[in-house]
Motif scaffolding. Structure first.
Motif, mmCIF file in Angstrom:
data_model
loop_
_atom_site.group_PDB
_atom_site.id
_atom_site.type_symbol
_atom_site.label_atom_id
_atom_site.label_comp_id
_atom_site.label_asym_id
_atom_site.label_seq_id
_atom_site.Cartn_x
_atom_site.Cartn_y
_atom_site.Cartn_z
ATOM 1 N N ARG A 54 0.832 -1.201 0.000
ATOM 2 C CA ARG A 54 0.000 0.000 0.000
ATOM 3 C C ARG A 54 0.869 1.256 0.000
ATOM 4 N NH1 ARG A 54 -3.367 -1.444 5.287
ATOM 5 N NH2 ARG A 54 -1.328 -2.376 5.735
ATOM 6 N N SER A 55 0.292 2.338 -0.500
ATOM 7 C CA SER A 55 1.002 3.611 -0.427
ATOM 8 C C SER A 55 1.070 4.044 1.032
ATOM 9 C CB SER A 55 0.263 4.674 -1.244
ATOM 10 O OG SER A 55 -0.973 5.012 -0.621
ATOM 11 N N PRO A 56 2.055 4.874 1.409
ATOM 12 C CA PRO A 56 2.121 5.356 2.795
ATOM 13 C C PRO A 56 0.830 6.044 3.234
ATOM 14 C CG PRO A 56 4.174 5.834 1.669
ATOM 15 C CD PRO A 56 3.216 5.323 0.620
ATOM 16 N N GLU A 57 0.206 6.785 2.303
ATOM 17 C CA GLU A 57 -1.031 7.485 2.644
ATOM 18 C C GLU A 57 -2.152 6.492 2.970
ATOM 19 O OE1 GLU A 57 0.974 9.929 -0.711
ATOM 20 O OE2 GLU A 57 0.716 7.822 -0.143
ATOM 21 N N ASP A 58 -2.271 5.445 2.143
ATOM 22 C CA ASP A 58 -3.315 4.447 2.382
ATOM 23 C C ASP A 58 -3.009 3.620 3.630
ATOM 24 O OD1 ASP A 58 -4.764 5.254 0.195
ATOM 25 O OD2 ASP A 58 -3.986 3.701 -1.146
ATOM 26 N N LEU A 59 -1.742 3.365 3.865
ATOM 27 C CA LEU A 59 -1.349 2.592 5.046
ATOM 28 C C LEU A 59 -1.762 3.321 6.320
ATOM 29 C CD1 LEU A 59 0.223 0.056 6.022
ATOM 30 C CD2 LEU A 59 2.245 1.509 6.151
ATOM 31 N N TYR A 60 -1.490 4.617 6.370
ATOM 32 C CA TYR A 60 -1.870 5.398 7.551
ATOM 33 C C TYR A 60 -3.389 5.464 7.695
ATOM 34 C CZ TYR A 60 -2.699 9.417 10.573
ATOM 35 O OH TYR A 60 -3.156 10.246 11.574
ATOM 36 N N THR A 61 -4.078 5.683 6.592
ATOM 37 C CA THR A 61 -5.539 5.751 6.636
ATOM 38 C C THR A 61 -6.129 4.438 7.129
ATOM 39 O OG1 THR A 61 -5.529 7.309 4.776
ATOM 40 C CG2 THR A 61 -7.617 6.229 5.287
ATOM 41 N N GLN B 138 5.461 4.165 23.604
ATOM 42 C CA GLN B 138 5.832 3.053 22.725
ATOM 43 C C GLN B 138 5.184 3.204 21.355
ATOM 44 O OE1 GLN B 138 4.646 -0.756 24.291
ATOM 45 N NE2 GLN B 138 5.210 -1.876 22.438
ATOM 46 N N VAL B 139 3.905 3.563 21.356
ATOM 47 C CA VAL B 139 3.183 3.748 20.095
ATOM 48 C C VAL B 139 3.774 4.920 19.312
ATOM 49 C CG1 VAL B 139 0.956 4.406 19.094
ATOM 50 C CG2 VAL B 139 1.056 2.710 20.937
ATOM 51 N N THR B 140 4.132 5.987 20.019
ATOM 52 C CA THR B 140 4.711 7.157 19.361
ATOM 53 C C THR B 140 5.990 6.790 18.620
ATOM 54 O OG1 THR B 140 3.777 8.664 21.013
ATOM 55 C CG2 THR B 140 5.637 9.475 19.723
ATOM 56 N N GLU B 141 6.826 5.971 19.230
ATOM 57 C CA GLU B 141 8.063 5.540 18.568
ATOM 58 C C GLU B 141 7.764 4.794 17.276
ATOM 59 O OE1 GLU B 141 10.718 3.342 20.992
ATOM 60 O OE2 GLU B 141 10.961 4.911 22.506
ATOM 61 N N GLN B 142 6.770 3.906 17.323
ATOM 62 C CA GLN B 142 6.425 3.140 16.130
ATOM 63 C C GLN B 142 5.846 4.034 15.038
ATOM 64 O OE1 GLN B 142 4.524 -0.326 18.751
ATOM 65 N NE2 GLN B 142 4.675 -0.925 16.618
ATOM 66 N N VAL B 143 4.992 4.965 15.432
ATOM 67 C CA VAL B 143 4.384 5.865 14.446
ATOM 68 C C VAL B 143 5.440 6.784 13.848
ATOM 69 C CG1 VAL B 143 2.701 7.714 14.103
ATOM 70 C CG2 VAL B 143 2.108 5.744 15.516
ATOM 71 N N ASN B 144 6.365 7.267 14.675
ATOM 72 C CA ASN B 144 7.438 8.115 14.156
ATOM 73 C C ASN B 144 8.288 7.362 13.132
ATOM 74 O OD1 ASN B 144 6.597 10.169 15.814
ATOM 75 N ND2 ASN B 144 8.275 9.983 17.287
ATOM 76 N N ALA B 145 8.565 6.091 13.422
ATOM 77 C CA ALA B 145 9.354 5.284 12.490
ATOM 78 C C ALA B 145 8.607 5.095 11.173
ATOM 79 C CB ALA B 145 9.676 3.930 13.116
ATOM 80 N N LEU B 146 7.296 4.867 11.261
ATOM 81 C CA LEU B 146 6.497 4.723 10.045
ATOM 82 C C LEU B 146 6.449 6.031 9.260
ATOM 83 C CD1 LEU B 146 3.481 2.554 11.252
ATOM 84 C CD2 LEU B 146 5.251 1.886 9.612
ATOM 85 N N MET C 61 7.881 8.305 -0.247
ATOM 86 C CA MET C 61 7.211 9.309 -1.067
ATOM 87 C C MET C 61 8.202 10.233 -1.762
ATOM 88 S SD MET C 61 4.239 10.281 1.703
ATOM 89 C CE MET C 61 3.629 11.711 0.801
ATOM 90 N N GLY C 62 9.468 10.147 -1.371
ATOM 91 C CA GLY C 62 10.456 11.056 -1.930
ATOM 92 C C GLY C 62 10.291 12.470 -1.417
ATOM 93 N N GLY C 63 9.782 12.613 -0.251
ATOM 94 C CA GLY C 63 9.477 13.920 0.333
ATOM 95 C C GLY C 63 8.059 13.867 0.858
ATOM 96 N N PRO C 64 7.459 14.947 1.268
ATOM 97 C CA PRO C 64 7.973 16.315 1.286
ATOM 98 C C PRO C 64 9.007 16.534 2.391
ATOM 99 C CG PRO C 64 5.849 16.212 2.363
ATOM 100 C CD PRO C 64 6.101 14.842 1.801
ATOM 101 N N ASP C 65 9.559 17.730 2.416
ATOM 102 C CA ASP C 65 10.602 18.052 3.387
ATOM 103 C C ASP C 65 9.950 18.386 4.726
ATOM 104 O OD1 ASP C 65 12.960 18.638 4.600
ATOM 105 O OD2 ASP C 65 13.146 20.652 3.749
ATOM 106 N N ALA D 61 -4.022 12.778 4.663
ATOM 107 C CA ALA D 61 -2.834 12.006 4.274
ATOM 108 C C ALA D 61 -2.485 12.233 2.808
ATOM 109 C CB ALA D 61 -3.069 10.520 4.547
ATOM 110 N N HIS D 62 -3.493 12.232 1.957
ATOM 111 C CA HIS D 62 -3.240 12.374 0.523
ATOM 112 C C HIS D 62 -2.973 13.825 0.108
ATOM 113 C CE1 HIS D 62 -3.876 8.305 -1.080
ATOM 114 N NE2 HIS D 62 -4.684 8.141 -0.048
ATOM 115 N N SER D 63 -3.123 14.749 1.047
ATOM 116 C CA SER D 63 -2.838 16.151 0.715
ATOM 117 C C SER D 63 -1.347 16.467 0.797
ATOM 118 C CB SER D 63 -3.612 17.087 1.649
ATOM 119 O OG SER D 63 -3.104 17.022 2.975
#
Length: 205
Positions: free
Chosen positions: A90-97, A138-146, A154-158, A199-201
């Protein structure tokens, strides 16, 4: 002279009775806070006599301790199950959604549990709040890594991946609170659709 005999609750295995008592205690807290939880109220809620409750727990403090331990463990399992270990097809946007969708549905399935976690009432023991904060870290660490993996894919954004991760978690928690406090106005589909649009924005390079 009346010969009507009092109806007694059917005998349950100890484990089932324990869960029944804790379920009743959780419902009482969700409705009226910790002040609403008494041994008599728990018995009445479960449709049993007080001695049945006292067979399992010696006092109110034991009920609360056992309940919070159970709910912390179950909430932790639900949220960790919703978070993927890494990127997939899945795309990162779809994965988060999809992750937020899974979390919101977990909240809908167990609203009393998540009310205790996301909207702790007055009187919530400090130990439980601390446990929630440990799990959140613990969850924050995992979400930050994702977030970091997603930005790279995505090649960005910055963007600052750590701050993005915090924002992603805050958005998910907001969705959880809204679906608890006003489910008719903020149903899961509306919340998840909004998260998906956010996410897709994010621009891609």
């Amino acid at each position: 002279m009346s010969t009507t005999r009092r109806k007694y609750a059917p005998r349950l295995p100890a484990g089932q009775r324990r869960d029944q008592v804790l379920d009743g205690a959780l419902a009482l807290i969700a409705e009226g806070g910790f002040d609403a939880l008494t041994m008599e109220a728990v018995a009445r809620r479960c449709g049993v006599t007080k001695p049945v409750v006292y067979e399992i727990f010696a006092n109110r403090a034991e009920v609360i301790a056992a309940l919070l331990e159970r709910e912390a463990a179950r909430a932790t399992a639900q949220v960790l199950e919703a978070i993927p270990e890494g990127l997939d097809e899945r795309s990162p946007e779809d994965l988060y959604t999809d992750t937020v969708r899974a979390f919101v549905h977990a909240v809908v399935e167990s609203p009393d549990r998540w009310r205790l976690v996301l909207l702790p009432p007055e009187g919530t023991p400090v130990e439980f709040r601390q446990q929630v904060e440990r799990v959140r870290a613990q969850v924050t660490e995992q979400v930050n890594a994702l977030a970091d993996l997603g930005l790279k894919a995505m090649g960005g954004p910055d963007l600052d991946a750590e701050l993005l991760g915090h924002a992603m978690l805050a958005l998910a928690e907001m969705a959880g609170r809204l679906v608890i406090t006003d489910p008719d106005r903020f149903p899961p589909d509306r919340l998840v659709a909004f998260v998906g649009r956010i996410a897709h924005s994010l621009p891609r390079s």
